[in-house]
Design a protein around this motif. Structure first.
Motif, PDB file in Angstrom:
ATOM      1  N   UNK A 163       0.833  -1.204   0.000  1.00 29.44           N
ATOM      2  CA  UNK A 163       0.000   0.000   0.000  1.00 29.44           C
ATOM      3  C   UNK A 163       0.867   1.253   0.000  1.00 29.44           C
ATOM      4  N   UNK A 164       0.326   2.381  -0.464  1.00 27.65           N
ATOM      5  CA  UNK A 164       1.102   3.626  -0.459  1.00 27.65           C
ATOM      6  C   UNK A 164       1.436   4.057   0.961  1.00 27.65           C
ATOM      7  N   UNK A 165       2.568   4.748   1.092  1.00 24.86           N
ATOM      8  CA  UNK A 165       3.016   5.192   2.421  1.00 24.86           C
ATOM      9  C   UNK A 165       3.386   6.663   2.369  1.00 24.86           C
ATOM     10  N   UNK A 166       2.401   7.512   2.076  1.00 26.83           N
ATOM     11  CA  UNK A 166       2.661   8.952   2.084  1.00 26.83           C
ATOM     12  C   UNK A 166       2.752   9.447   3.521  1.00 26.83           C
ATOM     13  N   UNK A 167       3.201  10.676   3.669  1.00 25.95           N
ATOM     14  CA  UNK A 167       3.441  11.214   5.018  1.00 25.95           C
ATOM     15  C   UNK A 167       2.188  11.215   5.885  1.00 25.95           C
ATOM     16  N   UNK A 168       1.067  11.536   5.278  1.00 27.76           N
ATOM     17  CA  UNK A 168      -0.175  11.596   6.056  1.00 27.76           C
ATOM     18  C   UNK A 168      -0.563  10.211   6.572  1.00 27.76           C
ATOM     19  N   UNK A 172      -0.682   8.999  10.451  1.00 23.32           N
ATOM     20  CA  UNK A 172      -1.929   8.476  11.015  1.00 23.32           C
ATOM     21  C   UNK A 172      -1.710   7.125  11.684  1.00 23.32           C
ATOM     22  N   UNK A 173      -0.922   6.265  11.042  1.00 23.72           N
ATOM     23  CA  UNK A 173      -0.687   4.936  11.614  1.00 23.72           C
ATOM     24  C   UNK A 173       0.264   4.975  12.804  1.00 23.72           C
ATOM     25  N   UNK A 174       1.234   5.861  12.784  1.00 25.35           N
ATOM     26  CA  UNK A 174       2.086   6.022  13.961  1.00 25.35           C
ATOM     27  C   UNK A 174       1.275   6.536  15.144  1.00 25.35           C
ATOM     28  N   UNK A 175       0.319   7.435  14.868  1.00 23.69           N
ATOM     29  CA  UNK A 175      -0.554   7.936  15.935  1.00 23.69           C
ATOM     30  C   UNK A 175      -1.436   6.813  16.467  1.00 23.69           C
ATOM     31  N   UNK A 176      -1.978   5.981  15.542  1.00 25.90           N
ATOM     32  CA  UNK A 176      -2.772   4.830  15.973  1.00 25.90           C
ATOM     33  C   UNK A 176      -1.953   3.903  16.866  1.00 25.90           C
ATOM     34  N   UNK A 177      -0.726   3.633  16.434  1.00 28.62           N
ATOM     35  CA  UNK A 177       0.141   2.729  17.193  1.00 28.62           C
ATOM     36  C   UNK A 177       0.411   3.287  18.590  1.00 28.62           C
ATOM     37  N   UNK A 178       0.729   4.594  18.660  1.00 26.60           N
ATOM     38  CA  UNK A 178       1.021   5.214  19.957  1.00 26.60           C
ATOM     39  C   UNK A 178      -0.196   5.227  20.863  1.00 26.60           C
TER      40      UNK A 178
END
Length: 321
Positions: A163-168, A172-178
């Motif tokens: 899947x694409x991994x743009x900055x947004x 978003x996923x780093x925030x979900x993980x945290x």
């Protein structure tokens, strides 16, 4: 503290763990897909290290305070709960086919560590020399995961569709993980503290609290992560998380508890004759047939739940004194 406050904090802990587990699995699954690393590896490393934070904190703090029964009971009891309860639920819901090469080394490391601790139980303590061996097993676990990831990524090659991994999306996923990590750790802490408060109120002994309420409480992140992974049909992430968490519990948390206590970690007769053998037994029931057949079967889940139920019943009655 008033009873209603304790109950309210328990409910808050449940909400935090459920929502945190949902965010956590979403982020971990995305990490696996975008990096090309198998979900088994992500589950056995990143997810496991985060979801074992409650066990790490509880056991290390207990060891520092001289509550060695709580430190040992939490780590060993968490492994037994992870396999006898959580893995059993996963196997009942998703009796998946497995690739032996993905599970063989991790299974051997987990069962070997459990057997080594059973040997320590006969000696009455976890010597620093054995603690060093357990830490070496943990290092081998990390090395094996890195090697597996490299092999998988090399086999996948440039043809992998990711899947694409743009900055947004990354943010978003780093925030979900945290947020997921904070939710499951904080929620587990609330459940353990207030569950223990209720247990003491009704007169349950510290040993029983350690191997049941505290152990299950600190394993709730693994339980919620597993349930969420089942709902999302991510069986590899579920089993990988449980295996990784168990290896961390046995080969990292107990040696660290021994080191911070400043002396060999005592292992009482109850642990040596009951808790450690049951820990090895449930691990063998779960992993040996699965490796032999190349799949988990529902009868394993039924048997694991039965063994764990008997274990808890005996712990709270015959062995609870």
């Amino acid at each position: 503290m008033h009873l209603w406050i304790v109950i309210a904090l328990l409910l808050l802990g449940i909400v935090l763990i459920v929502k945190g587990g949902d965010l956590f699995v979403d982020a971990a699954s995305w990490m696996a897909e975008v990096s090309g690393i198998p979900k088994l590896i992500v589950g056995a490393t990143v997810v496991s290290l985060a979801t074992t934070l409650p066990e790490q904190l509880v056991s290390i703090m207990a060891a520092v305070q001289g509550k060695t029964d709580m430190a040992v009971g939490n780590a060993v009891g968490s492994v037994t709960a992870n396999v006898g309860l959580i893995l059993a639920v996963s196997v009942l819901c998703m009796p998946a086919v497995i690739r032996r090469r993905d599970y063989a080394v991790k299974s051997a490391l987990m069962l070997g560590a459990a057997a080594l601790l059973l040997f320590c139980g006969g000696a009455g303590q976890l010597e620093w020399g054995i603690a060093g061996i357990l830490l070496a097993v943990f290092a081998a676990f990390l090395v094996e995961n890195v090697s597996s990831a490299r092999r998988s990524m090399a086999a996948e090659g440039a043809q992998a569709v990711r899947p694409p991994a743009d900055r947004r999306t990354i943010a978003a996923n780093l925030l979900k993980f945290a947020l997921g990590t904070v939710g499951i750790v904080w929620g587990a802490d609330l459940l353990v503290n207030n569950g223990s408060e209720l247990a003491r109120f009704i007169g349950i002994s510290e040993r029983v609290i350690g191997v049941t309420i505290v152990a299950v409480g600190t394993s709730l992140p693994e339980l919620i992560t597993t349930i969420t992974a089942i709902v999302k049909k991510q069986s590899s992430l579920s089993v990988g998380n449980i295996l990784g968490a168990n290896i961390i519990d046995l080969t990292l948390i107990l040696p660290l508890s021994s080191l911070v206590s400043g002396q060999p970690l005592p292992i009482t007769a109850g642990f040596a004759r009951f808790d450690l053998p049951v820990c090895l037994l449930v691990g063998s029931i779960a992993l040996v047939p699965a490796l032999a057949a190349g799949r988990f079967r529902r009868w394993q889940g039924v048997l694991l739940l039965a063994v764990y139920g008997v274990y808890v019943a005996l712990t709270c009655t015959v062995m609870g004194g």
